[in-house]
Motif scaffolding. Structure first.
Motif, PDB file in Angstrom:
ATOM      1  N   SER A  91       1.868  -7.566   0.062  1.00 25.04           N
ATOM      2  CA  SER A  91       0.793  -6.863  -0.642  1.00 25.04           C
ATOM      3  C   SER A  91       1.257  -6.513  -2.043  1.00 25.04           C
ATOM      4  CB  SER A  91       0.389  -5.586   0.105  1.00 25.04           C
ATOM      5  OG  SER A  91       1.463  -4.660   0.104  1.00 25.04           O
ATOM      6  N   PHE A 112      -3.523  -8.841  -1.281  1.00 25.74           N
ATOM      7  CA  PHE A 112      -3.052  -8.821   0.099  1.00 25.74           C
ATOM      8  C   PHE A 112      -3.142 -10.211   0.702  1.00 25.74           C
ATOM      9  CE2 PHE A 112      -5.487  -5.073  -1.080  1.00 25.74           C
ATOM     10  CZ  PHE A 112      -4.564  -4.053  -0.886  1.00 25.74           C
ATOM     11  N   ASP A 156      -4.555  -9.837   6.673  1.00 28.08           N
ATOM     12  CA  ASP A 156      -4.294  -8.397   6.784  1.00 28.08           C
ATOM     13  C   ASP A 156      -5.475  -7.562   6.301  1.00 28.08           C
ATOM     14  OD1 ASP A 156      -1.785  -8.907   7.796  1.00 28.08           O
ATOM     15  OD2 ASP A 156      -0.727  -8.531   5.897  1.00 28.08           O
ATOM     16  N   MET A 211      -5.562   0.241   3.262  1.00 32.18           N
ATOM     17  CA  MET A 211      -4.374  -0.401   3.825  1.00 32.18           C
ATOM     18  C   MET A 211      -3.287   0.623   4.137  1.00 32.18           C
ATOM     19  SD  MET A 211      -5.128  -3.559   4.196  1.00 32.18           S
ATOM     20  CE  MET A 211      -3.727  -4.689   4.162  1.00 32.18           C
ATOM     21  N   TYR A 220      -0.112  -0.304   6.582  1.00 29.65           N
ATOM     22  CA  TYR A 220       0.470  -1.495   5.963  1.00 29.65           C
ATOM     23  C   TYR A 220       1.433  -1.105   4.846  1.00 29.65           C
ATOM     24  CZ  TYR A 220      -2.884  -4.479   8.400  1.00 29.65           C
ATOM     25  OH  TYR A 220      -3.601  -5.136   9.371  1.00 29.65           O
ATOM     26  N   ARG A 221       2.475  -1.873   4.700  1.00 33.67           N
ATOM     27  CA  ARG A 221       3.424  -1.671   3.611  1.00 33.67           C
ATOM     28  C   ARG A 221       2.790  -2.127   2.309  1.00 33.67           C
ATOM     29  NH1 ARG A 221       9.100  -5.029   2.667  1.00 33.67           N
ATOM     30  NH2 ARG A 221       9.731  -3.947   0.744  1.00 33.67           N
TER      31      ARG A 221
END
Length: 244
Positions: free
Chosen positions: A137, A174, A178, A201, A206-207
């Motif tokens: 991302s 992204f 995802d 996100m 999510y990272r």
């Protein structure tokens, strides 16, 4: 595959324009959204562009794409009732496009960008693509230049360190698999008030990777923003003509 998803589904009430939405305001004979689309259309790493647009303005946009020779737009879809809904419509169109090309969503990077944010650079787009390849991302940010104050539920204030604070802008990029998973989870949970993609996100764990973009990467939201854009375009044109 790298796909730009440009959302231009808003009416721009804060711009106080009467004749047309802000993304179609004319600057030197060219709508703002065309300045934005040209950045992605001219970038060698972008394979396709999807636009989510106010439905009644889709025919006008199609004419502008032909007039200004924007060649990578593969689909224009109607915007939704919110920015979140407009982005989701664009992501679904991107998903349909890659399926037609036999490309997996896990192998597709989407760069989500405002149609009224035309002051990014080729380098910003490249950095987004590379960061997604690295960590999955990328949120384009600028350093905080003033102190941030965060209100807490109990009425107190948190003052984060300015040195550690960033301001999120766009593109926000992204893996398509995802971001679609997050959107569909939000739909299932009836969460429709995420302010932007990075907020969604982050909410779902999510990272998030970051890059630093240009300070002038503002969103054209108010008349003052439009005047800044006009000045920046004039500076850019002078640099090209006179080498200033």
């Amino acid at each position: 595959m790298n796909i730009a998803v440009i959302f231009a589904g808003g009416s721009g009430l804060r711009m106080h324009t009467k004749s047309r939405p802000k993304q179609f305001l004319d600057l030197n004979g060219k709508p703002i959204i065309i300045y934005t689309l040209e950045l992605f259309d001219n970038h060698p790493g972008i394979d396709a562009i999807v636009v989510a647009c106010i439905e009644n303005w889709i025919p006008f946009l199609e004419k502008q794409l032909r007039k200004f020779e924007i060649n990578k737009v593969v689909k224009i879809v109607p915007g939704g009732e919110s920015g979140q809904a407009s982005i989701y419509n664009g992501l679904c169109a991107a998903e349909a496009y890659i399926k037609s090309k036999n490309v997996a969503s896990e192998d597709t990077t989407v760069l989500i960008h405002d149609g009224v944010r035309p002051l990014i650079t080729e380098e910003t787009i490249t950095d987004n693509i590379n960061k997604v390849a690295e960590v999955g991302s990328c949120i384009t940010c600028i350093p905080a230049t003033e102190t941030l104050v965060v209100k807490q539920h109990d009425g107190s204030l948190e003052i984060p360190s300015r040195a550690d604070s960033l301001i999120a802008r766009a593109p926000q990029s992204f893996l398509l698999s995802d971001i679609l998973t997050a959107h569909r989870r939000a739909i299932d949970e009836k969460k429709n008030d995420f302010i932007d993609s990075c907020t969604m996100m982050s909410h779902y764990g999510y990272r998030l990777g970051t890059i630093i973009g240009p300070m002038e990467n503002i969103k054209i939201t108010t008349p003052t923003d439009f005047f800044v854009l006009r000045a920046m375009v004039k500076v850019h044109e002078d640099q090209q003509i006179f080498g200033l």
